[in-house]
Design a protein around this motif. Structure first.
Motif, short mmCIF file in Angstrom:
data_model
loop_
_atom_site.label_atom_id
_atom_site.label_comp_id
_atom_site.label_asym_id
_atom_site.label_seq_id
_atom_site.Cartn_x
_atom_site.Cartn_y
_atom_site.Cartn_z
N ARG A 146 2.46 6.47 5.71
CA ARG A 146 2.32 6.12 4.13
C ARG A 146 3.47 5.62 3.44
O ARG A 146 3.25 4.61 2.53
CB ARG A 146 1.98 7.52 3.54
CG ARG A 146 0.73 8.17 4.02
CD ARG A 146 0.39 9.35 3.00
NE ARG A 146 -0.69 10.16 3.29
CZ ARG A 146 -1.41 11.03 2.62
NH1 ARG A 146 -0.94 11.81 1.59
NH2 ARG A 146 -2.37 11.33 3.10
N ASP A 147 4.55 5.77 4.00
CA ASP A 147 5.96 5.00 3.23
C ASP A 147 6.01 3.85 4.02
O ASP A 147 6.66 3.57 4.82
CB ASP A 147 7.19 6.03 3.47
CG ASP A 147 8.32 5.39 2.81
OD1 ASP A 147 8.23 4.45 2.08
OD2 ASP A 147 9.46 5.95 3.10
N LYS A 148 5.48 2.80 3.31
CA LYS A 148 5.58 1.40 4.21
C LYS A 148 7.28 0.77 3.59
O LYS A 148 7.42 -0.27 4.17
CB LYS A 148 4.42 0.65 3.47
CG LYS A 148 3.21 1.00 4.10
CD LYS A 148 3.01 1.00 5.49
CE LYS A 148 1.43 1.13 6.06
NZ LYS A 148 1.12 2.52 5.67
N SER A 149 7.88 1.40 3.07
CA SER A 149 9.21 0.97 2.73
C SER A 149 10.19 1.18 3.74
O SER A 149 11.45 0.72 3.60
CB SER A 149 9.61 1.38 1.27
OG SER A 149 9.83 2.96 1.34
N VAL A 209 -6.77 11.68 -8.93
CA VAL A 209 -6.94 10.35 -8.80
C VAL A 209 -6.68 9.67 -9.94
O VAL A 209 -6.36 8.44 -10.34
CB VAL A 209 -8.33 9.81 -8.11
CG1 VAL A 209 -9.42 10.47 -9.03
CG2 VAL A 209 -8.18 8.31 -7.85
N LEU A 210 -7.44 9.87 -11.25
CA LEU A 210 -7.07 9.42 -12.40
C LEU A 210 -5.84 9.43 -13.12
O LEU A 210 -5.39 8.54 -13.90
CB LEU A 210 -8.18 10.22 -13.45
CG LEU A 210 -9.72 10.09 -13.20
CD1 LEU A 210 -10.38 11.05 -14.17
CD2 LEU A 210 -9.88 8.63 -13.30
N GLU A 211 -4.90 10.36 -12.54
CA GLU A 211 -3.45 10.53 -12.91
C GLU A 211 -2.53 9.64 -11.87
O GLU A 211 -1.35 9.05 -12.36
CB GLU A 211 -3.06 11.82 -13.02
CG GLU A 211 -3.72 12.67 -14.09
CD GLU A 211 -4.94 13.14 -13.83
OE1 GLU A 211 -5.35 13.22 -12.81
OE2 GLU A 211 -5.57 13.24 -14.87
N GLU A 212 -2.97 9.42 -10.78
CA GLU A 212 -2.20 8.81 -9.77
C GLU A 212 -2.52 7.21 -9.51
O GLU A 212 -1.78 6.34 -9.02
CB GLU A 212 -2.23 9.23 -8.36
CG GLU A 212 -1.68 10.97 -8.37
CD GLU A 212 -2.05 11.43 -6.93
OE1 GLU A 212 -3.00 10.87 -6.05
OE2 GLU A 212 -1.21 12.44 -6.90
N GLU A 268 1.56 3.17 -4.06
CA GLU A 268 1.29 2.92 -2.72
C GLU A 268 -0.22 3.53 -2.18
O GLU A 268 -0.74 3.08 -1.27
CB GLU A 268 2.25 3.25 -1.80
CG GLU A 268 3.51 2.83 -2.23
CD GLU A 268 3.69 1.50 -2.13
OE1 GLU A 268 2.93 0.70 -1.43
OE2 GLU A 268 4.49 0.88 -2.66
N SER A 269 -0.29 4.63 -2.64
CA SER A 269 -1.77 5.59 -2.31
C SER A 269 -2.04 6.35 -3.71
O SER A 269 -1.42 6.70 -4.31
CB SER A 269 -1.45 6.07 -1.30
OG SER A 269 -0.52 7.27 -1.45
N TRP A 270 -3.56 6.61 -3.47
CA TRP A 270 -4.35 7.49 -4.41
C TRP A 270 -5.30 8.22 -3.58
O TRP A 270 -6.36 7.75 -3.54
CB TRP A 270 -4.47 6.86 -5.82
CG TRP A 270 -5.47 5.50 -5.39
CD1 TRP A 270 -6.76 5.33 -5.38
CD2 TRP A 270 -4.96 4.28 -5.27
NE1 TRP A 270 -7.05 4.08 -5.33
CE2 TRP A 270 -6.09 3.20 -5.11
CE3 TRP A 270 -3.66 3.64 -5.33
CZ2 TRP A 270 -5.77 2.04 -5.01
CZ3 TRP A 270 -3.44 2.37 -5.14
CH2 TRP A 270 -4.72 1.51 -4.74
N ASN A 271 -4.72 9.12 -3.04
CA ASN A 271 -5.84 9.81 -1.83
C ASN A 271 -6.39 11.33 -2.55
O ASN A 271 -7.27 11.56 -2.11
CB ASN A 271 -5.25 10.10 -0.62
CG ASN A 271 -4.61 8.85 -0.10
OD1 ASN A 271 -5.54 7.87 -0.07
ND2 ASN A 271 -3.56 8.87 0.41
N ASN A 272 -5.89 11.84 -3.75
CA ASN A 272 -6.35 13.23 -3.99
C ASN A 272 -7.51 13.20 -5.05
O ASN A 272 -7.26 12.38 -5.83
CB ASN A 272 -4.98 13.93 -4.55
CG ASN A 272 -5.31 15.48 -4.91
OD1 ASN A 272 -6.55 16.12 -5.12
ND2 ASN A 272 -4.41 16.04 -4.77
N PRO A 273 -8.56 13.49 -4.61
CA PRO A 273 -9.70 13.38 -5.66
C PRO A 273 -9.53 14.32 -6.84
O PRO A 273 -9.98 13.66 -8.01
CB PRO A 273 -10.76 14.01 -4.82
CG PRO A 273 -10.38 14.16 -3.35
CD PRO A 273 -8.94 14.30 -3.44
#
Length: 612
Positions: A571-574, A156-159, A148-153
């Motif tokens: 962030r939680d679109k569910s 980011v490579l792991e998410e 759903e999101s990858w915001n942490n710099p």
């Protein structure tokens, strides 16, 4: 190709690392040349004090077999060294490659080429992403992601997602995203009841293979992606490595046949790493080198017979600017057939009059317009220079320098396009739109809903669940116990001032001088009303006055389309609480006109406070 729905498995991998378990990577024992001859021709021995030496014939056989064994050993050692060298290089590339700009042209080019080929579905592995839940988009496609999101710099490579699936924006496709195991390498979607699994198997992992070989595919399933596995079924003559034998056995036992081209390389190194399986009869996948987008993997095109089970199509029409005059002429002729609005005497007649007017609008829109070309708009930044430089790279300069020159051309074309958009700002509205680009939410397709512990995936079922959760929260038991305006409980003034008249200026201001352009169910926009206002303005003004006089709102104007928009910052679109319902009424602006005239005639009563 033109009859079926086409899906691209645009395997756009920046790395080509093979996946292997530790046992697969250990080199086999080098054969000892002497072991081939020791059993049949032993070394010289001493018998009764006398050395018995081999004969010349035996020595010749020993030397011949020893030379052959030594040659085989050297060949095997060279092959093992090459395999280890490739694995090391690919694993290093996989660890070192950040999600940076140099791969963005490959991603965007893949989407544009798929659009030009008329592909409905685009499956991409190892896509370009950036911190802030950013990735590449295209005007013709919607994007689905397993993350759903990858915001942490820092992470980011792991998410970041390692698979993305794009579907064409059209009412002919009913797209449903499915929730499976939490993995950024696996993404299930359904398109017209055809199930599609997009996978990427990262080097040194077994999660994806374990998941795939545990599946018992339902009828109408396609599974494809970058498996990084070798088997002679996919590539005749290659050694079976990296669990390729398990994948081939699973395909043979479950009926999900390999539908690719055996032996046709999908990677620049000359191996078949990208695999597609399906149990849909007559479905096939071909390698399209002519659609090379600059990656080290070649695109694959999968053709599916038919289009599955398409949704009921609602025919909408769009009136282009060049046909507005024709639309106005049709409405001028149409309103001449209507009786005088002053002849309306009852709410029933008012309902019939409003319904007839709505049908006339529908007929004029259908006659002057045409169905919208959904999903037909290409990337605006894709210029002739981009196409020319790509053709030059493919046909004349097939070198790393030529590819880099092509990628730079694409990058410069995008930068030039957005710079031009900024330079052409003329008013505050344009400036506000450009500033809003920095605040846009990620344009990812909404995930399945979670309500009362139940996962809802189908779009129609999601709409019904949102309606129940957001619009049906109240029932008759929530009503007031008594009417506060009843004379027994009301202690204010004797009557609320009310006027049943509207000026033509008020009607025009509240109908065509508004900023809202979103149409309701009747598809009558402010733009269309402006085009024919000189013909329908007096009639609509009289109709509004009759509504106020009879204290009745026409039934046909009460129907609204409810659109669910995601709330900013959620962030939680569910969760249903992350969505806001917006009601789109018909072309009538009667409620705005009534509010305006009510506020104009309403004096400040004693039960309110007035703040000038």
């Amino acid at each position: 190709m033109t009859q079926g729905a086409k899906a691209t498995a645009t395997h756009r991998n920046v790395t080509a690392a093979h996946d292997a378990r530790t046992a697969d990577r250990s080199p086999p024992t080098t054969p000892d040349p002497r072991a081939r001859t020791a059993g049949t021709h032993p070394a010289p021995q001493r018998v009764n004090g006398t050395i018995v030496r081999p004969t010349k014939k035996q020595l010749r056989i020993i030397r011949t077999q020893g030379a052959r064994a030594a040659k085989e050993a050297r060949t095997q050692e060279a092959a093992n060294a090459q395999i280890q060298k490739e694995d090391k290089a690919r694993n290093n590339n996989s660890r070192k490659r950040p999600a940076t700009e140099p791969t963005a042209p490959n991603h965007t080019t893949a989407l544009q080429l798929a659009h030009e080929q008329g592909c409905d579905i685009v499956c991409i592995q190892e896509p370009w992403v950036e911190t802030g839940t950013k990735t590449q988009n295209h005007p013709a496609y919607e994007c689905s992601s397993p993350v759903e999101s990858w915001n942490n710099p820092d992470t980011v490579l792991e998410e970041r997602p390692r698979v993305l699936t794009y579907t064409r924006k059209t009412t002919r496709l009913r797209v449903c995203r499915h929730r499976t195991i939490p993995s950024r390498d696996i993404l299930w979607i359904s398109v017209n009841d055809i199930k599609i699994l997009n996978v990427y198997r990262a080097p040194g992992t077994d999660e994806v293979v374990d998941y795939v070989i545990s599946l018992a595919p339902h009828p109408g399933t396609i599974i494809g992606g970058d498996f990084n596995a070798y088997h002679h079924t996919f590539e005749p003559g290659v050694d079976n490595r990296y669990r390729g034998e398990e994948i081939a056995e699973w395909a043979a036992t479950t009926g999900a046949a390999f539908i690719g081209e055996p032996g046709v390389a999908t990677h620049a190194a000359g191996h078949v790493l990208d695999l597609t399986f399906s149990n849909i009869p007559f479905t096939r996948t071909v390698v399209r080198a002519d659609l090379d987008n600059g990656s080290d993997h070649l695109p694959l095109i999968t053709t599916i017979p038919g289009r599955g089970t398409p949704p009921p199509e609602r025919q909408l029409y769009h009136v282009p600017d060049g046909n507005l005059e024709r639309f106005a002429g049709l409405m001028r002729t149409a309103v001449m057939t209507l009786p005088d609005v002053q002849s309306i005497r009852s709410p029933k007649e008012l309902d019939e009059y409003a319904a007839t007017l709505t049908k006339l609008f529908d007929a004029a829109i259908e006659a002057a317009g045409h169905p919208p070309r959904q999903g037909q708009r290409g990337a605006p930044w894709w210029t002739v220079e981009c196409a020319r430089e790509r053709h030059r790279w493919l046909k004349e300069d097939r070198t790393p320098e030529g590819r880099k020159r092509f990628q730079n051309t694409v990058r410069q074309a995008k930068r030039k396009y957005w710079t031009q958009i900024i330079d052409e700002v003329k008013d505050d509205k344009d400036l506000y739109r450009i500033v809003g680009w920095h605040k846009l939410e990620p344009r990812l397709k909404s995930p399945p809903l979670q309500t009362d512990g139940v996962t809802i995936e189908d779009p129609l079922e999601k709409a019904e669940a949102l309606r129940r959760a957001l619009l049906d929260r109240f029932d008759p038991s929530d009503d007031l116990e008594y009417d506060p305006l009843d004379p027994q409980h009301w202690h204010g003034c004797e009557r609320i001032p009310w006027s049943t008249s509207l000026s033509e200026e008020e009607t025009e201001h509240n109908t065509i001088r508004v900023s809202s352009t979103s149409p309701g169910k009747d598809q009558v926009t402010v733009r269309l009303l402006k085009a024919c206002w000189q013909h329908v303005g007096p009639l609509i003004h009289g109709l509004y006055c009759k509504c106020l006089h009879l204290n009745h709102f026409p039934t046909v104007w009460k129907t609204a389309e409810v659109v669910m928009l995601p709330k900013g910052g959620k962030r939680d679109k569910s969760s249903p609480r992350s969505w806001r319902p917006i009601a789109l009424l018909s072309h009538s602006r009667l409620e705005s006109s009534a509010t305006s005239t009510w506020g104009r005639h309403l004096d400040a009563p004693p039960w309110t406070s007035w703040h000038p």
